[in-house]
Scaffold this active site. Structure first.
Site, PDB file in Angstrom:
ATOM      1  N   HIS A 161       0.853  -1.193   0.000  1.00 36.31           N
ATOM      2  CA  HIS A 161       0.000   0.000   0.000  1.00 36.31           C
ATOM      3  C   HIS A 161       0.892   1.247   0.000  1.00 36.31           C
ATOM      4  CE1 HIS A 161      -3.214   2.699   0.482  1.00 36.31           C
ATOM      5  NE2 HIS A 161      -3.912   2.111   1.439  1.00 36.31           N
ATOM      6  N   HIS A 211      -2.727   7.109  -0.996  1.00 30.83           N
ATOM      7  CA  HIS A 211      -3.744   7.740  -0.147  1.00 30.83           C
ATOM      8  C   HIS A 211      -3.215   8.467   1.084  1.00 30.83           C
ATOM      9  CE1 HIS A 211      -6.582   4.422  -1.892  1.00 30.83           C
ATOM     10  NE2 HIS A 211      -6.159   5.280  -2.811  1.00 30.83           N
ATOM     11  N   TYR A 271      -0.821   7.541   3.231  1.00 32.19           N
ATOM     12  CA  TYR A 271      -0.269   6.743   4.320  1.00 32.19           C
ATOM     13  C   TYR A 271       1.261   6.740   4.222  1.00 32.19           C
ATOM     14  CZ  TYR A 271      -5.089   5.336   5.139  1.00 32.19           C
ATOM     15  OH  TYR A 271      -6.439   5.352   5.405  1.00 32.19           O
ATOM     16  N   ARG A 305       0.328  -0.357  -5.004  1.00 38.21           N
ATOM     17  CA  ARG A 305      -0.760   0.597  -5.176  1.00 38.21           C
ATOM     18  C   ARG A 305      -0.239   2.001  -4.891  1.00 38.21           C
ATOM     19  NH1 ARG A 305      -6.912   1.214  -2.585  1.00 38.21           N
ATOM     20  NH2 ARG A 305      -7.892   1.066  -4.624  1.00 38.21           N
TER      21      ARG A 305
END
Length: 368
Positions: A169, A172, A174, A222
């Site tokens: 990930h 977004h 993070y 991602r």
């Protein structure tokens, strides 16, 4: 009836052998008491596999670092939680499905009072959760090494448990994305400054993951331009900059890029209708996955911010099918439509569009 065959072509990439091109997008649900996936979580994934979804990407699951967690009842990916994930993998495979975990560290989005060790602050490149707002701990080189190691260990565990690949990930707003984003990365060492330096942390993670899992295990990354802290944020402004950003990640070992956008049909740069996944495939030659409000008439971001709240009505997917038939991207991730209805893909395949139901946040209370 609309020709849906572009969705149902097989796809292969290293350890991933998929019956079709549709993935379930990762969706945070906070339904794992004590951070351990339980039988209801097992049933949730099994149900989508039974309904023919080609690839299941798990909800974000946190690596073994003291500051990785940012939300209660989000599943971990270490310790006792691995037994729960093994049950998930076995159930999905028994139903004929494929599954990869999304490995996650929330960074400075974390607030004290959350997780097993509630006194731990958020960790980030320089303590910022958004430009100018310092709320946590600026990571040292040792912190960076610890997090890189945690991702590698999680990936090794994923392979040992029988997962079909891993997703990192990096989107977004993070932790990994906080290194990517100039607004939250004001470091003056080799991890800050230039586009290439800001990507160094992710490159080190990908390299460590590749070393942990071997050459033939699929690694998905991602990433996104937008951030939960700023929906208009952009990592890059031009295709040339995007190529510079992606090149080192390809070299490090990314096999598939999962390109997160709020609306898949929106062009990424002026002068071309290609979306972010389309540009990423064009520039790297790597397979890409698109995502963003597939099958619904509104995105998942409302007045309260990024959440699976609100309502959205079903819409046709002709534009998606056109782009997939043209091979603009290779895979498509579907989120809320599959959360609302595990049989969404079967209904699309069979032309049962009149059976599709609107998404409602109320469904979160009953769907597993």
């Amino acid at each position: 009836m609309t020709d849906t065959s572009p969705l149902f072509r097989p796809f292969e990439c290293k350890s991933l052998h998929l019956a079709n091109r549709v993935a379930m997008a990762p969706m945070t649900r906070m339904r794992s008491p004590n951070y351990i996936p339980n039988d209801e979580v097992v049933a949730y994934y099994r149900r989508r596999a039974e309904a023919g979804v080609g690839l299941l990407i798990t909800e974000g699951t946190t690596v073994n670092h003291k500051a990785a967690n940012g939300y209660e009842q989000v599943p971990a990916f270490h310790g006792a939680a691995l037994d729960g994930w093994k049950k998930v993998v076995e159930a999905v495979h028994a139903a004929g499905g494929k599954i990869i975990p999304q490995l996650w560290h929330v960074g400075s989005v974390r607030r004290p009072g959350i997780g097993p060790d509630k006194d731990v602050p958020g960790y980030s490149p320089c303590g910022m959760v958004k430009p100018g707002k310092v709320v946590g701990h600026a990571m040292t080189r040792q912190d960076i090494n610890d997090v890189v190691r945690a991702f590698a260990e999680a990936a090794r565990d994923a392979k040992a448990l029988g997962f079909d690949g891993v997703e990192i990930h990096g989107a977004h707003g993070y932790l990994i994305d906080q290194f990517f984003w100039e607004g939250t990365n004001q470091r003056d060492d080799e991890y800050g400054g230039s586009l290439e330096n800001r990507g160094r942390f992710a490159v080190e993670i990908v390299r460590a993951v590749r070393e942990a899992v071997g050459a033939d295990f699929a690694i998905v990354l991602r990433y996104s331009q937008w951030k939960q802290q700023d929906y208009s944020a952009r990592l890059v402004q031009t295709p040339d900059e995007l190529g510079r950003f992606l090149g080192p990640l390809v070299e490090a070992g990314v096999d598939i890029f999962h390109c997160s956008t709020r609306r898949f049909w929106e062009a990424e740069f002026d002068g071309s209708e290609l979306n972010l996944a389309g540009w990423t495939k064009k520039l790297t030659g790597k397979p890409t996955m698109s995502v963003g409000s597939v099958g619904l008439d509104d995105d998942f971001i409302g007045e309260a911010g990024m959440a699976m709240g609100g309502e959205a009505a079903p819409v046709g997917i002709d534009e998606l099918l056109r782009r997939m038939a043209a091979d603009e991207f290779d895979l498509v991730a579907v989120g809320r439509a599959l959360l609302q209805d595990p049989q969404w893909l079967e209904k699309i395949r069979d032309g049962r569009n009149d059976e599709l139901s609107p998404f409602s946040k109320m469904s979160l209370a009953k769907y597993y």
